[in-house]
Scaffold this motif. Sequence first.
Motif, PDB file in Angstrom:
ATOM      1  N   ARG A 392       3.010  -7.477 -10.138  1.00 33.50           N
ATOM      2  CA  ARG A 392       4.294  -6.449  -9.326  1.00 33.50           C
ATOM      3  C   ARG A 392       4.659  -5.421 -10.376  1.00 33.50           C
ATOM      4  NH1 ARG A 392       8.786 -11.480  -9.817  1.00 33.50           N
ATOM      5  NH2 ARG A 392       8.714 -12.179  -7.295  1.00 33.50           N
ATOM      6  N   THR A 393       4.072  -4.907 -11.292  1.00 26.99           N
ATOM      7  CA  THR A 393       4.427  -4.595 -12.145  1.00 26.99           C
ATOM      8  C   THR A 393       2.834  -3.567 -11.920  1.00 26.99           C
ATOM      9  OG1 THR A 393       4.999  -4.848 -14.192  1.00 26.99           O
ATOM     10  CG2 THR A 393       4.450  -2.700 -14.684  1.00 26.99           C
ATOM     11  N   LEU A 394       1.860  -3.596 -11.713  1.00 27.91           N
ATOM     12  CA  LEU A 394       1.027  -2.935 -11.485  1.00 27.91           C
ATOM     13  C   LEU A 394       0.999  -2.841  -9.657  1.00 27.91           C
ATOM     14  CD1 LEU A 394      -2.106  -5.106 -12.046  1.00 27.91           C
ATOM     15  CD2 LEU A 394      -1.588  -2.687 -12.898  1.00 27.91           C
ATOM     16  N   MET A 395       1.656  -3.103  -8.681  1.00 27.43           N
ATOM     17  CA  MET A 395       1.820  -2.827  -7.555  1.00 27.43           C
ATOM     18  C   MET A 395       2.624  -1.819  -7.373  1.00 27.43           C
ATOM     19  SD  MET A 395       3.769  -5.433  -4.410  1.00 27.43           S
ATOM     20  CE  MET A 395       5.318  -5.023  -5.278  1.00 27.43           C
ATOM     21  N   GLY A 402       0.382   6.486  -6.161  1.00 32.45           N
ATOM     22  CA  GLY A 402      -0.186   7.378  -4.334  1.00 32.45           C
ATOM     23  C   GLY A 402      -1.255   6.398  -4.214  1.00 32.45           C
ATOM     24  N   GLU A 403      -1.628   5.359  -5.257  1.00 33.87           N
ATOM     25  CA  GLU A 403      -3.295   4.737  -5.148  1.00 33.87           C
ATOM     26  C   GLU A 403      -3.330   3.648  -3.002  1.00 33.87           C
ATOM     27  OE1 GLU A 403      -5.250   3.312  -8.118  1.00 33.87           O
ATOM     28  OE2 GLU A 403      -5.114   5.668  -9.312  1.00 33.87           O
ATOM     29  N   THR A 404      -2.932   4.013  -2.522  1.00 37.36           N
ATOM     30  CA  THR A 404      -2.428   3.023  -1.182  1.00 37.36           C
ATOM     31  C   THR A 404      -3.357   1.953  -1.489  1.00 37.36           C
ATOM     32  OG1 THR A 404      -1.511   5.003   0.114  1.00 37.36           O
ATOM     33  CG2 THR A 404      -1.874   3.421   1.223  1.00 37.36           C
ATOM     34  N   ALA A 405      -4.658   1.763  -1.579  1.00 32.56           N
ATOM     35  CA  ALA A 405      -5.616   1.108  -1.482  1.00 32.56           C
ATOM     36  C   ALA A 405      -5.580  -0.403  -2.552  1.00 32.56           C
ATOM     37  CB  ALA A 405      -7.264   1.299  -1.422  1.00 32.56           C
ATOM     38  N   LYS A 406      -5.279   0.263  -3.717  1.00 36.90           N
ATOM     39  CA  LYS A 406      -4.529  -0.357  -4.829  1.00 36.90           C
ATOM     40  C   LYS A 406      -3.369  -1.194  -4.332  1.00 36.90           C
ATOM     41  CE  LYS A 406      -7.531   1.367  -8.419  1.00 36.90           C
ATOM     42  NZ  LYS A 406      -8.471   2.068  -9.520  1.00 36.90           N
ATOM     43  N   PHE A 407      -2.634  -0.010  -4.449  1.00 36.92           N
ATOM     44  CA  PHE A 407      -1.095  -1.112  -4.007  1.00 36.92           C
ATOM     45  C   PHE A 407      -1.462  -2.185  -3.336  1.00 36.92           C
ATOM     46  CE2 PHE A 407       2.430  -0.191  -0.927  1.00 36.92           C
ATOM     47  CZ  PHE A 407       3.096  -0.835  -1.876  1.00 36.92           C
ATOM     48  N   LYS A 408      -2.195  -1.480  -1.874  1.00 36.33           N
ATOM     49  CA  LYS A 408      -1.923  -2.734  -0.916  1.00 36.33           C
ATOM     50  C   LYS A 408      -2.763  -4.037  -1.110  1.00 36.33           C
ATOM     51  CE  LYS A 408      -1.945   0.236   3.272  1.00 36.33           C
ATOM     52  NZ  LYS A 408      -2.583   0.718   4.385  1.00 36.33           N
ATOM     53  N   GLU A 409      -3.841  -4.227  -1.851  1.00 31.13           N
ATOM     54  CA  GLU A 409      -4.510  -5.372  -2.397  1.00 31.13           C
ATOM     55  C   GLU A 409      -3.273  -5.709  -3.300  1.00 31.13           C
ATOM     56  OE1 GLU A 409      -8.531  -6.173  -5.890  1.00 31.13           O
ATOM     57  OE2 GLU A 409      -8.150  -4.293  -4.884  1.00 31.13           O
ATOM     58  N   LYS A 413      -1.422  -9.934  -3.212  1.00 32.55           N
ATOM     59  CA  LYS A 413      -2.171 -10.876  -4.054  1.00 32.55           C
ATOM     60  C   LYS A 413      -0.614 -11.543  -4.519  1.00 32.55           C
ATOM     61  CE  LYS A 413      -6.204  -9.171  -6.527  1.00 32.55           C
ATOM     62  NZ  LYS A 413      -6.328  -9.126  -7.667  1.00 32.55           N
ATOM     63  N   VAL A 414       0.258 -10.042  -4.770  1.00 31.68           N
ATOM     64  CA  VAL A 414       2.153 -10.962  -5.338  1.00 31.68           C
ATOM     65  C   VAL A 414       2.252 -11.048  -4.159  1.00 31.68           C
ATOM     66  CG1 VAL A 414       4.019 -10.082  -5.577  1.00 31.68           C
ATOM     67  CG2 VAL A 414       2.426  -8.450  -6.430  1.00 31.68           C
ATOM     68  N   GLU A 415       2.473 -11.524  -3.116  1.00 26.06           N
ATOM     69  CA  GLU A 415       3.027 -12.127  -1.885  1.00 26.06           C
ATOM     70  C   GLU A 415       2.650 -13.137  -1.605  1.00 26.06           C
ATOM     71  OE1 GLU A 415       2.153  -9.921   1.746  1.00 26.06           O
ATOM     72  OE2 GLU A 415       3.701  -8.367   2.075  1.00 26.06           O
ATOM     73  N   ALA A 416       1.052 -13.662  -1.924  1.00 22.65           N
ATOM     74  CA  ALA A 416       0.279 -15.103  -1.906  1.00 22.65           C
ATOM     75  C   ALA A 416       0.837 -15.578  -3.339  1.00 22.65           C
ATOM     76  CB  ALA A 416      -1.253 -14.725  -1.859  1.00 22.65           C
ATOM     77  N   MET A 417       1.534 -15.043  -4.801  1.00 28.40           N
ATOM     78  CA  MET A 417       2.159 -15.938  -5.783  1.00 28.40           C
ATOM     79  C   MET A 417       3.006 -15.842  -4.948  1.00 28.40           C
ATOM     80  SD  MET A 417       0.304 -13.319  -9.051  1.00 28.40           S
ATOM     81  CE  MET A 417      -0.519 -12.436  -9.385  1.00 28.40           C
ATOM     82  N   GLU A 418       3.937 -15.821  -4.574  1.00 25.80           N
ATOM     83  CA  GLU A 418       5.399 -16.164  -4.099  1.00 25.80           C
ATOM     84  C   GLU A 418       5.068 -16.636  -3.412  1.00 25.80           C
ATOM     85  OE1 GLU A 418       7.727 -11.596  -4.368  1.00 25.80           O
ATOM     86  OE2 GLU A 418       7.222 -12.369  -3.156  1.00 25.80           O
ATOM     87  N   ALA A 419       4.912 -16.669  -2.431  1.00 26.97           N
ATOM     88  CA  ALA A 419       4.476 -17.914  -1.871  1.00 26.97           C
ATOM     89  C   ALA A 419       4.207 -19.734  -1.737  1.00 26.97           C
ATOM     90  CB  ALA A 419       3.496 -18.297   0.166  1.00 26.97           C
ATOM     91  N   SER A 420       3.013 -19.472  -3.602  1.00 20.44           N
ATOM     92  CA  SER A 420       3.088 -20.319  -3.866  1.00 20.44           C
ATOM     93  C   SER A 420       3.859 -20.250  -4.792  1.00 20.44           C
ATOM     94  CB  SER A 420       1.979 -20.155  -4.840  1.00 20.44           C
ATOM     95  OG  SER A 420       1.850 -20.754  -5.139  1.00 20.44           O
TER      96      SER A 420
END
Length: 424
Positions: A392-395, A402-409, A413-420
């Motif tokens: 989350r902190t990295l996101m 403004g690093e959009t690609a890394k933000f989306k990636e 990952k965060v959404e997958a962790m939350e779902a898990s």
Amino acid sequence: MTIVLVMAVTSFSFAQKNEIKAIEKALKNSNYADAKSAASAAQGLIGNMDDKSKAKFYYLKAQALYANGNGSDADIDEAITSLENLKDLESKMGKLKYTQKANEMTTGMVNTFLTKANEAFTKKDYKVAAKRFEKVYRMSPKDTLYLYYAASSAVSEPDYETALDYYIELKNLGYNGAEMNYYATNVETGEEENFSDKASRDFSVKAKLHKLPREKKSASKTAEIVKNIALIYVSQGENEKALGAMADARKENPDDIGLLLSEANVYLKMGNRERFKELMEEATEKDPNNAELQYNLGVLAAEGGNSEEAIKYYEKAVAINPNYVDAYTNIAVVILDGEAKIVEEMNALGTSKADNIKYDELKEKRTKVYEKAIPYLEKALELKNTNIDAARTLMNIYSALGETAKFKEMRTKVEAMEASANGN
């Protein structure tokens, strides 16, 4: 008068035999309530029993009170006392007619209460577990491990008064809990396994089912016991007793790093952070390759607001253990700790040209803070891919930079962790 005396003695003798027979009959029919009543009635006649009758009575009374494992705690305590009386009596008599049966009965009682203690502990009914483990120990005093389990259960309850009694008893017994463990590697799986005893391990190695036998003694529990005694005293406001308990233990074991750390924890609990730090530094001198000690000193420095010192200790920790996830995370936390102040300054600026220049300077300063923290967060996430706080902190950092690609990636990952975490 002689005739009257003889008749009285005979009457007592018949009464004794009848009461003992009543206990036996009730036990034969598994009628433990009647057996207990008959034992209570016979108890009043014990002063006139001969040793042979007393021995039999003690054994039958214990059976009646034990009730095949269904007796109350008070009844079990009395049953244990009755068996002890039996063993003492027959030892003096030099004839162990019932002692062997008593030992077998004690084994059954131990197994019953050990099962009940484990069941209670599994159900997190720690109060019951503590009492059950204590019963096991009282029935088999050589097995001091169960008194240790009783103390641990009481702490988990928490019932510190009871736990303190158990821990002090363990300390006075000289219990340290160190045991020899016997290992060997399974030939088929290649996994090292722990054996219950040396004979079993050696037999398996001889049968070529295992190889590479080795032995290792487990760590002593002395430090833990003394530490818990001290911490309970601290919770009771008995600081002098706490420090006295630690001082006595360290005097006997001056090179025990566990006791040194325990004393440090006592001072921390008392709020004496300076003494805690001194002892922790002493511990690092004694054990310079202990990453956890360096980490703890880092935590202490960070809590005291000394960021540079905190990072120094955290970096020592990862130098010793390159896989120390929490140390990497905490380095990032310390670095990012200055971000809030920078953002506060940015938000307080106006719209003048000077303010705009200052804003850009602060923005650049914040960017450098982020860039400095990123490698540590990435390493923490690499070592532990479920570290949602680091993700989350990295996101958020990638978004701010403004690093959009890394933000989306990272958001994925965060959404997958939350779902898990939510079981989806």
